[in-house]
Every structure is written in C-alpha cells, then in structure tokens.
Design an enzyme around this catalytic site. Structure first.
Site, short mmCIF file in Angstrom:
data_model
loop_
_atom_site.label_atom_id
_atom_site.label_comp_id
_atom_site.label_asym_id
_atom_site.label_seq_id
_atom_site.Cartn_x
_atom_site.Cartn_y
_atom_site.Cartn_z
N ASP A 64 64.02 -26.88 35.18
CA ASP A 64 62.63 -27.04 35.59
C ASP A 64 62.52 -28.02 36.75
OD1 ASP A 64 59.79 -27.80 35.53
OD2 ASP A 64 59.77 -26.71 33.63
N LYS B 206 50.86 -19.27 40.61
CA LYS B 206 50.20 -18.71 41.80
C LYS B 206 48.99 -17.83 41.51
CE LYS B 206 53.08 -14.58 42.01
NZ LYS B 206 53.77 -13.61 42.83
N SER C 213 49.99 -21.52 51.76
CA SER C 213 49.28 -20.24 51.69
C SER C 213 48.11 -20.23 52.66
CB SER C 213 48.76 -20.06 50.27
OG SER C 213 47.82 -19.02 50.22
N TYR D 275 43.99 -23.35 42.53
CA TYR D 275 45.30 -23.00 43.08
C TYR D 275 45.39 -23.40 44.55
CZ TYR D 275 48.74 -20.04 45.43
OH TYR D 275 49.76 -19.59 46.23
N LYS E 13 47.67 -26.40 46.89
CA LYS E 13 48.44 -26.24 48.15
C LYS E 13 48.01 -27.30 49.16
CE LYS E 13 50.91 -22.70 46.90
NZ LYS E 13 52.32 -22.91 46.55
N ASN F 296 46.85 -8.88 39.91
CA ASN F 296 45.68 -9.44 40.60
C ASN F 296 45.57 -8.90 42.01
OD1 ASN F 296 44.77 -11.46 38.70
ND2 ASN F 296 46.70 -12.52 39.11
P1 NAD Z 1 56.87 -15.96 41.69
O1 NAD Z 1 56.09 -16.32 40.48
O2 NAD Z 1 57.42 -14.58 41.80
O3 NAD Z 1 58.07 -16.97 41.88
C1 NAD Z 1 58.01 -18.31 41.46
C2 NAD Z 1 59.32 -18.65 40.78
O4 NAD Z 1 59.29 -20.02 40.38
C3 NAD Z 1 59.55 -17.82 39.52
O5 NAD Z 1 60.89 -17.34 39.51
C4 NAD Z 1 59.34 -18.82 38.38
O6 NAD Z 1 60.12 -18.51 37.24
C5 NAD Z 1 59.75 -20.12 39.04
N1 NAD Z 1 59.12 -21.31 38.48
C6 NAD Z 1 57.80 -21.49 38.21
N2 NAD Z 1 57.61 -22.74 37.73
C7 NAD Z 1 58.83 -23.34 37.70
C8 NAD Z 1 59.28 -24.62 37.30
N3 NAD Z 1 58.43 -25.56 36.84
N4 NAD Z 1 60.58 -24.92 37.41
C9 NAD Z 1 61.46 -23.98 37.89
N5 NAD Z 1 61.09 -22.75 38.27
C10 NAD Z 1 59.79 -22.42 38.18
O7 NAD Z 1 55.93 -16.30 42.95
P2 NAD Z 1 56.13 -15.92 44.47
O8 NAD Z 1 55.16 -14.84 44.81
O9 NAD Z 1 57.56 -15.72 44.76
O10 NAD Z 1 55.58 -17.24 45.15
C11 NAD Z 1 56.45 -18.29 45.53
C12 NAD Z 1 55.61 -19.41 46.12
O11 NAD Z 1 54.86 -18.91 47.22
C13 NAD Z 1 54.60 -20.02 45.15
O12 NAD Z 1 54.56 -21.42 45.37
C14 NAD Z 1 53.29 -19.38 45.57
O13 NAD Z 1 52.19 -20.22 45.29
C15 NAD Z 1 53.49 -19.24 47.07
N6 NAD Z 1 52.67 -18.16 47.66
C16 NAD Z 1 52.77 -16.88 47.19
C17 NAD Z 1 51.98 -15.88 47.74
C18 NAD Z 1 52.07 -14.46 47.24
O14 NAD Z 1 51.18 -13.66 47.56
N7 NAD Z 1 53.09 -14.09 46.48
C19 NAD Z 1 51.07 -16.17 48.78
C20 NAD Z 1 51.01 -17.49 49.24
C21 NAD Z 1 51.83 -18.48 48.68
N1 UFG Z 2 41.49 -5.72 46.30
C1 UFG Z 2 40.88 -4.59 45.77
N2 UFG Z 2 41.28 -4.15 44.54
C2 UFG Z 2 42.24 -4.80 43.82
C3 UFG Z 2 42.85 -5.95 44.36
C4 UFG Z 2 42.45 -6.39 45.61
O1 UFG Z 2 40.01 -3.99 46.39
O2 UFG Z 2 42.56 -4.36 42.71
C5 UFG Z 2 41.11 -6.16 47.66
C6 UFG Z 2 40.55 -7.57 47.72
O3 UFG Z 2 39.16 -7.56 47.49
C7 UFG Z 2 40.95 -7.98 49.13
C8 UFG Z 2 42.27 -7.24 49.37
O4 UFG Z 2 42.29 -6.17 48.43
O5 UFG Z 2 40.01 -7.50 50.06
C9 UFG Z 2 43.49 -8.11 49.13
O6 UFG Z 2 43.41 -8.70 47.86
P1 UFG Z 2 44.66 -9.46 47.18
O7 UFG Z 2 44.22 -9.91 45.83
O8 UFG Z 2 45.87 -8.61 47.27
O9 UFG Z 2 44.91 -10.69 48.16
P2 UFG Z 2 43.99 -11.92 48.54
O10 UFG Z 2 43.94 -11.98 50.04
O11 UFG Z 2 42.69 -11.89 47.85
O12 UFG Z 2 44.79 -13.18 47.97
C10 UFG Z 2 46.20 -13.29 48.13
C11 UFG Z 2 46.76 -14.14 46.99
C12 UFG Z 2 46.27 -15.56 47.10
C13 UFG Z 2 46.64 -16.09 48.44
C14 UFG Z 2 46.09 -15.21 49.54
C15 UFG Z 2 46.56 -15.68 50.89
O13 UFG Z 2 46.35 -13.60 45.74
O14 UFG Z 2 46.90 -16.36 46.13
O15 UFG Z 2 46.52 -13.86 49.37
O16 UFG Z 2 47.95 -15.76 50.91
F1 UFG Z 2 46.12 -17.32 48.56
#
Ligand code: NAD
Ligand code: UFG
Length: 377
Positions: A61, A87, A127, A151, A155, A200
């Site tokens: 962790d 996230k 993000s 969330y 960040k 989501n």
């Molecule tokens: P993810 O959940 O797929 O990956 C996160 C990884 O971290 C997982 O493998 C999880 O098991 C591990 N983890 C979580 N808490 C932990 C802990 N306390 N100790 C050790 N391991 C831990 O998420 P992701 O989509 O790969 O996102 C990675 C990062 O990017 C996150 O910080 C997220 O907030 C950021 N981010 C993601 C998105 C997106 O759309 N996926 C957008 C913007 C920012």
């Molecule tokens: N949307 C739909 N139907 C769905 C899901 C999403 O119409 O079932 C629409 C949303 O309204 C939006 C677009 O698709 O217009 C994208 O939505 P996402 O949920 O895929 O992405 P967001 O831009 O809302 O948010 C994502 C992550 C956040 C992150 C952000 C910027 O969920 O954590 O991108 O990186 F902060």
C-alpha cells in the site's frame, strides 16, 4: 538516459499501459500496487506485451511510507510515477473523507518516502477535472483551477502539496500530468479497462452496451451548446497517454535543474468529440449500431472539455498519434476478448508466477520461499 522507475498503481488501467511503454523504451520498472482496483492477471500480461521482463512487482500500500521508502532505496529508484489512488467522482461525493484520506495520505506518503530516500523525480497523475467548468477553450495550463467534487479537490490539493515540497527540497523536480479523457486499450487486446460494477464513464458503458451487458447507452443530455447538443470531450488513446508519461519522465531524467521545479502539463489531443460522435464511431468499430436513449443531463457535467496540448510538445516533444476510430477499435477489441473469456469460463494463467518461477530457478530459490510483499525480487 534509462532509469529505474517505480509505478505506484502500476497494475491499474493507466499504470499498466505506461509500464508497458516504459519497458519498451528500455527502462526497468517496479510496480507497487495493493490490487484494490486491479488484479495480478493484468500484471502478468505486461512482460508479454512489452517483450521485456525487466519488471518487478511489490504488493503493498502506498500509504505505508516505510514500505515505499524501502522500495525506493532497495531498488535504487530514479523516478516515481504516482498513479495509485481512488478515481470515482460519484463515490467521492458520497464518501469525501475516504477520498481525502486515501488520495492525500497516499501522495504525502510517496513524497515523504522520496525525501527520505533522496529520490527527486516525480510524475503525478492529475486530471483535467482541475479546470472545473473552463471558460478558456482549448484550455491551457495557465487557466484558473477549481474543483467541483471531492475527487477533483484531492488532485488540486496534491498539486499544491507537490508545489510546497518542490520548494523545500533542493533539486526536486515534478510534473503533474493533467489527463483529459483516457480511453481505448492496448492493440493486443490483452490489457484495457474493465470497471467493476456499473461503469461511470462513456467508453466502458458503450462497450458494455455493445456487448449486450447493458440494454442501451444513456446519453446524458442533448441540450448543450455543442455541434449536436451532446457533451464534448477530448478523448485520448491510452497508449498515447502512456507514451506521454515516458516522454515526461525522460525529460526529468535528462535534466537536473529547472527554473520551474513542478510543472503542470496537459495530456490531451486538442480534438473534441461529442457523445453521439463517439457512439457512431464505436458502432462502426463493432459493425452494428449500439443502442442508445437520450435522457436528462448528468449533474456536475460540463458542456465541453478540450486540451491545449502544446506545452507537452514544447517541453518533451510529445504528440498523440491515434484518432477516435482507433480508440473505439482497440476498446472494442479488448471488450470482445473479455467477453470471450467470460463465456468460455477461461482465466489467464498466472504468467507472472511463471516468471517468478523462472527467476527463482535461476537463483536457486523456490517461488514459495519468496515473501508475497516482493514477489519478483
Ligand atoms: P485504476 O483504478 O485503474 O488504477 C489505480 C491503481 O492503483 C489500481 O491498480 C489500484 O489497485 C491501485 N491502488 C489504489 N490505491 C492504492 C494504494 N493505497 N496502494 C497501492 N495501490 C493502490 O485507475 P487509473 O484509471 O489507472 O487511474 C490512475 C490515476 O490517474 C489515478 O490517480 C486517477 O485519479 C488518475 N486519473 C485517471 C483518469 C481516468 O479517466 N482513468 C483521468 C484523470 C486522472
Ligand atoms: N456520458 C453519457 N453517458 C454515460 C457516460 C457519460 O452520455 O453513460 C457523457 C457525459 O455526460 C460526458 C461524456 O459522456 O458528456 C464523457 O463522460 P465521462 O464520464 O466518460 O467523462 P467525464 O469527462 O465526465 O469525466 C472523466 C473522469 C473524471 C475526470 C475527467 C477529466 O470520469 O474523473 O474525465 O479527466 F476528471
């Protein structure tokens, strides 16, 4: 310059793709993950895809600063990429203290461990959510920041913590990468995003509707000020995003000082696509129309999010290569394979354990004698 990189959360969606690209670029990687949102099978596929085995897994962790410091020292880590954290926006609204506790404690722990171990280069997963509802489109890094949910606030707080740490530690250098909307999967179809429970985000939802796991896609509103009324986002292929991390860390590894010790850099394409455009592109990728229904807006959504990615190009010569068609194609390719596996009841073999066995055999140790904390050491 090649480095030894620690990827916290390296088993996750972005971390696993980045680990592959780091290995392909000749770096060695230590993954630290507690598997709270990933599994060992995904880690097992990394050396297969990368064609390189210079990757080790530490199960633990990030909030355990002693463990992180120990890993940094023992493996002589040159740079850390901190992905680990929670996230889900809606979960953060329902349980903000969980997000403040886990995400902020995790970042403070990583930074303390870096200070104690003398490791001075950090890439942090930030993000585009830090721009809130931006009035500047495309959005540059100098745009005002704000948080619309806990969330996003984690960040922003972590970016501030890194600012303060960079000022206090001589020679410390960090880049916070502000991701726009990462989507798609590796072209092998072996790794991708497989959300647990109801997705989501748009891409996994469309993929599940295409696969028949969901009845149809709910489009959240068609009365926005966009070309067709549906929300517009800057989607970026996960492999482009991963290569952005490699470019950023190589920039850090090749520079010892910077007048800006903590830079914030967008990773996006600069191209926007509406929900309907994505849905139609995905339907082309899978060869049939994915069913959808238009519903009301989702609370908290902005109309448009769009990156100005020019700083990443100027600073570390990165630009994305893949378009929306490729994002959809690769996402669907991964989703189909996951379905096939489910249907056949098949599981991937524990390839990482096979690698452990090989490694252990080479060293005359049986894998069962290895502690599970440092399974590939
Ligand atoms: P993810 O959940 O797929 O990956 C996160 C990884 O971290 C997982 O493998 C999880 O098991 C591990 N983890 C979580 N808490 C932990 C802990 N306390 N100790 C050790 N391991 C831990 O998420 P992701 O989509 O790969 O996102 C990675 C990062 O990017 C996150 O910080 C997220 O907030 C950021 N981010 C993601 C998105 C997106 O759309 N996926 C957008 C913007 C920012
Ligand atoms: N949307 C739909 N139907 C769905 C899901 C999403 O119409 O079932 C629409 C949303 O309204 C939006 C677009 O698709 O217009 C994208 O939505 P996402 O949920 O895929 O992405 P967001 O831009 O809302 O948010 C994502 C992550 C956040 C992150 C952000 C910027 O969920 O954590 O991108 O990186 F902060």
């Amino acid at each position: 310059m090649k480095g030894r990189i620690l990827t916290t959360g390296g088993a996750g969606y972005i971390g696993s793709h980045t680990t592959v690209e780091l290995l392909k670029a000749g770096h060695s990687v230590i993954i630290l993950d507690n598997f709270e949102n990933s599994d060992r099978d995904r880690v097992a596929r990394i050396p297969l895809i990368a064609g390189a085995a210079d990757v080790r897994l530490v199960e633990g962790d990030v909030r355990d600063a002693h463990l992180v410091a120990d890993v940094l020292k023992r493996h002589e880590i040159d740079a850390v990429m901190h992905f680990a954290g929670k996230k889900a926006v809606s979960e953060s609204v329902a349980d903000p203290l969980l997000y403040y506790h886990d995400n902020i404690t995790g970042a403070v722990s990583v930074l303390s461990a870096m200070r104690d171990a003398g490791c001075k280069k950090l890439i942090f997963s930030s993000s585009a959510t830090v721009y809130g509802d931006p009035d500047m489109l495309p959005t540059r890094e100098t745009a005002p920041t704000s948080a619309s949910n806990p969330y996003g606030r984690t960040k922003l707080i972590i970016e501030d913590i890194i600012d303060d740490t960079a000022v206090s530690l001589n020679g410390f250098q960090a880049i916070s990468l502000r991701y726009f909307n990462p989507v798609g999967a590796h072209s092998s179809g072996l790794i991708g995003e497989c959300p647990r429970g109801l997705p989501n985000n748009l891409f996994p939802y469309i993929a599940q509707a295409a696969a028949g796991v969901r009845d149809y896609v709910h489009i959240h509103g068609n009365d926005y000020e966009t070309s067709d009324g549906t929300g517009s986002r800057d989607y970026i292929h996960i492999v482009d995003l991963a290569r952005g991390h490699v470019a950023a860390v190589e920039h850090l590894l090749s520079t010892s000082t910077d007048h800006a010790p903590h830079r914030k850099v967008n990773l996006g394409t600069g191209q926007g696509h509406t929900v309907l455009e994505v849905l139609h592109a995905f339907s082309r990728a899978c060869g049939f129309q994915v069913p959808y229904r238009i519903g009301p807006r989702r609370p908290g959504d902005v109309a448009t999010s769009l990156a100005d990615p020019s700083l990443a190009l100027a600073l570390f010569d990165w630009k994305p290569q893949f378009d929306l068609e490729k994002m959809c194609w690769d996402h669907w390719n991964f989703q189909k394979r996951e379905l096939d596996k489910l249907n056949s009841g098949m599981r991937m073999p524990h390839l990482m354990h096979d690698v452990v066995a090989d490694h252990a055999t080479l060293n005359g140790t049986h894998p069962s004698a290895l502690g599970n904390r440092d399974a590939l050491n």
